[in-house]
Design a protein around this motif. Structure first.
Motif, PDB file in Angstrom:
ATOM      1  N   ARG A  12       2.881  18.703  28.364  1.00  0.00           N
ATOM      2  CA  ARG A  12       2.094  19.891  28.687  1.00  0.00           C
ATOM      3  C   ARG A  12       2.701  20.663  29.857  1.00  0.00           C
ATOM      4  O   ARG A  12       2.735  21.891  29.872  1.00  0.00           O
ATOM      5  CB  ARG A  12       0.660  19.490  29.021  1.00  0.00           C
ATOM      6  CG  ARG A  12      -0.222  20.617  29.499  1.00  0.00           C
ATOM      7  CD  ARG A  12      -0.420  21.666  28.410  1.00  0.00           C
ATOM      8  NE  ARG A  12      -1.344  22.702  28.809  1.00  0.00           N
ATOM      9  CZ  ARG A  12      -1.029  23.979  28.907  1.00  0.00           C
ATOM     10  NH1 ARG A  12       0.198  24.377  28.640  1.00  0.00           N
ATOM     11  NH2 ARG A  12      -1.921  24.866  29.258  1.00  0.00           N
ATOM     12  N   THR A  13       3.193  19.914  30.827  1.00  0.00           N
ATOM     13  CA  THR A  13       3.798  20.555  31.993  1.00  0.00           C
ATOM     14  C   THR A  13       5.038  21.343  31.579  1.00  0.00           C
ATOM     15  O   THR A  13       5.234  22.478  32.023  1.00  0.00           O
ATOM     16  CB  THR A  13       4.158  19.491  33.032  1.00  0.00           C
ATOM     17  OG1 THR A  13       2.964  18.827  33.415  1.00  0.00           O
ATOM     18  CG2 THR A  13       4.792  20.111  34.254  1.00  0.00           C
ATOM     19  N   HIS A  66       5.601  22.620  28.647  1.00  0.00           N
ATOM     20  CA  HIS A  66       5.100  23.813  27.958  1.00  0.00           C
ATOM     21  C   HIS A  66       4.676  24.869  28.967  1.00  0.00           C
ATOM     22  O   HIS A  66       4.977  26.054  28.821  1.00  0.00           O
ATOM     23  CB  HIS A  66       3.903  23.439  27.074  1.00  0.00           C
ATOM     24  CG  HIS A  66       4.260  22.644  25.874  1.00  0.00           C
ATOM     25  ND1 HIS A  66       3.345  22.254  24.930  1.00  0.00           N
ATOM     26  CD2 HIS A  66       5.455  22.158  25.454  1.00  0.00           C
ATOM     27  CE1 HIS A  66       3.944  21.570  23.982  1.00  0.00           C
ATOM     28  NE2 HIS A  66       5.218  21.487  24.277  1.00  0.00           N
ATOM     29  N   TYR A  67       3.969  24.410  29.969  1.00  0.00           N
ATOM     30  CA  TYR A  67       3.441  25.348  30.963  1.00  0.00           C
ATOM     31  C   TYR A  67       4.559  26.063  31.706  1.00  0.00           C
ATOM     32  O   TYR A  67       4.501  27.276  31.905  1.00  0.00           O
ATOM     33  CB  TYR A  67       2.539  24.605  31.942  1.00  0.00           C
ATOM     34  CG  TYR A  67       1.838  25.520  32.912  1.00  0.00           C
ATOM     35  CD1 TYR A  67       0.937  26.478  32.481  1.00  0.00           C
ATOM     36  CD2 TYR A  67       2.092  25.433  34.272  1.00  0.00           C
ATOM     37  CE1 TYR A  67       0.296  27.319  33.368  1.00  0.00           C
ATOM     38  CE2 TYR A  67       1.455  26.263  35.172  1.00  0.00           C
ATOM     39  CZ  TYR A  67       0.555  27.198  34.711  1.00  0.00           C
ATOM     40  OH  TYR A  67      -0.078  28.027  35.599  1.00  0.00           O
ATOM     41  N   TYR A  68       5.580  25.325  32.075  1.00  0.00           N
ATOM     42  CA  TYR A  68       6.698  25.950  32.766  1.00  0.00           C
ATOM     43  C   TYR A  68       7.342  26.999  31.873  1.00  0.00           C
ATOM     44  O   TYR A  68       7.822  28.024  32.362  1.00  0.00           O
ATOM     45  CB  TYR A  68       7.721  24.895  33.197  1.00  0.00           C
ATOM     46  CG  TYR A  68       7.236  24.016  34.319  1.00  0.00           C
ATOM     47  CD1 TYR A  68       6.072  24.328  35.022  1.00  0.00           C
ATOM     48  CD2 TYR A  68       7.926  22.876  34.682  1.00  0.00           C
ATOM     49  CE1 TYR A  68       5.618  23.526  36.046  1.00  0.00           C
ATOM     50  CE2 TYR A  68       7.482  22.071  35.720  1.00  0.00           C
ATOM     51  CZ  TYR A  68       6.328  22.395  36.388  1.00  0.00           C
ATOM     52  OH  TYR A  68       5.880  21.592  37.406  1.00  0.00           O
ATOM     53  N   GLU A  69       7.350  26.730  30.598  1.00  0.00           N
ATOM     54  CA  GLU A  69       7.913  27.717  29.681  1.00  0.00           C
ATOM     55  C   GLU A  69       7.000  28.948  29.620  1.00  0.00           C
ATOM     56  O   GLU A  69       7.482  30.091  29.657  1.00  0.00           O
ATOM     57  CB  GLU A  69       8.077  27.110  28.293  1.00  0.00           C
ATOM     58  CG  GLU A  69       8.854  28.012  27.367  1.00  0.00           C
ATOM     59  CD  GLU A  69       9.198  27.311  26.069  1.00  0.00           C
ATOM     60  OE1 GLU A  69       8.985  26.086  25.971  1.00  0.00           O
ATOM     61  OE2 GLU A  69       9.689  27.989  25.151  1.00  0.00           O
ATOM     62  N   GLU A  70       5.710  28.712  29.544  1.00  0.00           N
ATOM     63  CA  GLU A  70       4.736  29.814  29.562  1.00  0.00           C
ATOM     64  C   GLU A  70       4.970  30.723  30.755  1.00  0.00           C
ATOM     65  O   GLU A  70       4.865  31.950  30.654  1.00  0.00           O
ATOM     66  CB  GLU A  70       3.320  29.241  29.678  1.00  0.00           C
ATOM     67  CG  GLU A  70       2.527  29.153  28.408  1.00  0.00           C
ATOM     68  CD  GLU A  70       1.136  28.616  28.693  1.00  0.00           C
ATOM     69  OE1 GLU A  70       0.859  27.494  28.261  1.00  0.00           O
ATOM     70  OE2 GLU A  70       0.342  29.309  29.371  1.00  0.00           O
ATOM     71  N   ARG A  71       5.231  30.107  31.888  1.00  0.00           N
ATOM     72  CA  ARG A  71       5.406  30.883  33.107  1.00  0.00           C
ATOM     73  C   ARG A  71       6.814  31.442  33.259  1.00  0.00           C
ATOM     74  O   ARG A  71       7.146  31.999  34.297  1.00  0.00           O
ATOM     75  CB  ARG A  71       5.061  30.011  34.329  1.00  0.00           C
ATOM     76  CG  ARG A  71       3.661  29.437  34.289  1.00  0.00           C
ATOM     77  CD  ARG A  71       2.625  30.550  34.237  1.00  0.00           C
ATOM     78  NE  ARG A  71       2.798  31.499  35.300  1.00  0.00           N
ATOM     79  CZ  ARG A  71       2.217  31.391  36.488  1.00  0.00           C
ATOM     80  NH1 ARG A  71       1.404  30.404  36.727  1.00  0.00           N
ATOM     81  NH2 ARG A  71       2.446  32.291  37.404  1.00  0.00           N
ATOM     82  N   GLY A  72       7.632  31.205  32.255  1.00  0.00           N
ATOM     83  CA  GLY A  72       8.973  31.779  32.281  1.00  0.00           C
ATOM     84  C   GLY A  72       9.944  31.036  33.181  1.00  0.00           C
ATOM     85  O   GLY A  72      11.000  31.556  33.537  1.00  0.00           O
ATOM     86  N   THR A  99      13.346  27.883  29.736  1.00  0.00           N
ATOM     87  CA  THR A  99      13.318  28.406  28.371  1.00  0.00           C
ATOM     88  C   THR A  99      14.331  27.682  27.501  1.00  0.00           C
ATOM     89  O   THR A  99      15.452  28.151  27.320  1.00  0.00           O
ATOM     90  CB  THR A  99      13.651  29.912  28.359  1.00  0.00           C
ATOM     91  OG1 THR A  99      14.817  30.108  29.171  1.00  0.00           O
ATOM     92  CG2 THR A  99      12.514  30.720  28.914  1.00  0.00           C
ATOM     93  N   ARG A 107      11.273  22.214  20.735  1.00  0.00           N
ATOM     94  CA  ARG A 107      12.069  22.569  21.911  1.00  0.00           C
ATOM     95  C   ARG A 107      13.252  21.611  22.095  1.00  0.00           C
ATOM     96  O   ARG A 107      13.089  20.394  21.946  1.00  0.00           O
ATOM     97  CB  ARG A 107      11.205  22.514  23.167  1.00  0.00           C
ATOM     98  CG  ARG A 107      10.155  23.592  23.244  1.00  0.00           C
ATOM     99  CD  ARG A 107       9.198  23.348  24.372  1.00  0.00           C
ATOM    100  NE  ARG A 107       8.203  24.409  24.463  1.00  0.00           N
ATOM    101  CZ  ARG A 107       7.138  24.501  23.695  1.00  0.00           C
ATOM    102  NH1 ARG A 107       6.919  23.590  22.741  1.00  0.00           N
ATOM    103  NH2 ARG A 107       6.285  25.499  23.830  1.00  0.00           N
TER     104      ARG A 107
END
Lengths: 240, 240
Positions: free
Chosen positions: A18-19, A21-27, A30, A39
């Motif tokens: 989840r973390t 994923h979250y880092y990816e969400e926040r850019g 990638t 991924r």
DNA sequence: GATAAGCCCTCACGTCGCGTGAGGTGCAAG
DNA sequence: CTTGCACCTCACGCGACGTGAGGGCTTATC
């Protein structure tokens, strides 16, 4: 070739999927994707992740981390200074909180305070003061309080309460701070402060700093009514 | 009669109207209402609000405050103790963070580290160690590092990296921790640890504590791969 | 007695850094 | 081919409020 999917990378780093994923969400991170959308983290991604984690350990928010990593010429010194002063302040506050808690625990263990109510009366008396008065000054204040005795303390409290009520009455009536009607109230206020400070200018100064710095937050401590305080500060200046 | 509507009470306490609403949502404060639904705070409500604010200053969450205020016989000592140990821990962490930041600032001001990258390499080298080694031990480690020189350090790093890669290869192949195939790897691991600790058992102990306590979080610091560490701990025990 | 200004109300979403399911798809092994 | 695990995408939850949006109440003025 060292490239991993989310689960493996999470297991190796101790983070969670989840973390990532979250880092990816926040850019922040990638990774590439397989055709199915899974991924794929390459070595470069792992290095970057490591940097993210390190900067997080320094207490930076993710947004700041993104800015730092995306600009290699990022000016570090200002943010480090800023972070450090923030930390210092937090440290000071936490230390005071600790002292308060220790004091209260001491009271409980001595049997002085047993209920929540007892506790609260202690808090009011001490919380704000610890912040602005030096230990010396606190000792002096304590000595004067002891000299007054419980009855004297009660009377002083009552005097303050009466005065505050009268000031509020004027405030509610729309009296101007520089009005002559305020003169006797200003005089009584000054007298009470003199009684409190014992004429010690250092204590008076600390008290002034306290009100200036703390503003509304301070008043909430002893419920001193921030409006009255602001009004009286104007009145005191007008009748200086 | 001293009863106020939300705005006035907010102005006097330094809180916001939204905060008063929120406390009501959480069941902490339940003022009367006018026919039109406007909140009317009586004296009792103000007293209670004052208590809420005071307890919040001690760092309690609103839920705990509700419990305390609703039960006059609430057992205070345990929660105060709990709060105090939490504070102590936070204090320790914040202090370490501060030291790290100061160290990094020092590096920058000396011109040693200028970019984010430089910073990060420093972080990795120091962050975790500061936590588990005493200053004496850190000094000893530093002395040994100096003795090795940059080249020696690079070689040691490389040795570790090679060993870790080999261990991971075994792990990926499903080799058991107590397998004989692990024997030479265990021996090399122990040799590297001896080189690192310099035979100082106190340092070895600190290192052990570090891995045990920190677990995955530690590894994320230097990206040491938590799985490999867990696996090697089993292997070391099996071949003790 | 009407109107405007200012206070009050109730939703309801945003914050920060993820945790924790729900419900559906992909992939390697038997 | 199926089983079972790993992976995916929503989407809500936390704690203590901030910050509007959209609409009613009250009070001062005309």
């Amino acid at each position: 070739m060292p490239s991993l999917k989310a689960g493996k990378l999470a297991a190796r780093t101790g983070l969670t999927v989840r973390t990532l994923h979250y880092y990816e969400e926040r850019g922040l991170l990638t990774p590439e994707r397989t055709a199915a959308g899974h991924r794929i983290y390459a070595t470069a991604d792992m290095v970057r992740l490591q940097q993210i984690v390190s900067l997080k350990q320094l207490g930076f928010p993710l947004e700041a981390i993104a800015a730092m990593l995306d600009d290699p010429d990022y000016a570090l010194e200002p943010v480090l200074h800023q972070q450090l002063t923030a930390i210092d302040q937090q440290l000071a506050e936490t230390t005071r909180l600790k002292q308060r808690l220790e004091g209260l625990l001491g009271q409980i263990q001595q049997g002085t305070a047993l209920s929540v109510d007892d506790l609260l009366s202690t808090i009011q008396a001490t919380t704000m003061y610890e912040k602005y008065y030096t230990p010396d000054q606190l000792a002096e204040l304590q000595a004067r309080a002891d000299a007054l005795g419980p009855d004297g303390m009660a009377k002083a409290q009552q005097d303050w309460q009466d005065l505050i009520n009268e000031v509020r009455a004027e405030l509610d009536q729309g009296t101007a701070a520089d009005s002559d009607r305020m003169k006797p109230l200003v005089a009584r206020w000054n007298a009470l402060i003199r009684a409190f400070t014992g004429g010690n200018p250092a204590i008076a100064q600390s008290m002034k700093t306290m009100y200036e710095q703390e503003g509304p937050a301070a008043a909430s401590q002893g419920m001193v009514d921030t409006e009255v305080i602001a009004f009286m500060q104007k009145a005191l200046q007008a009748h200086a």
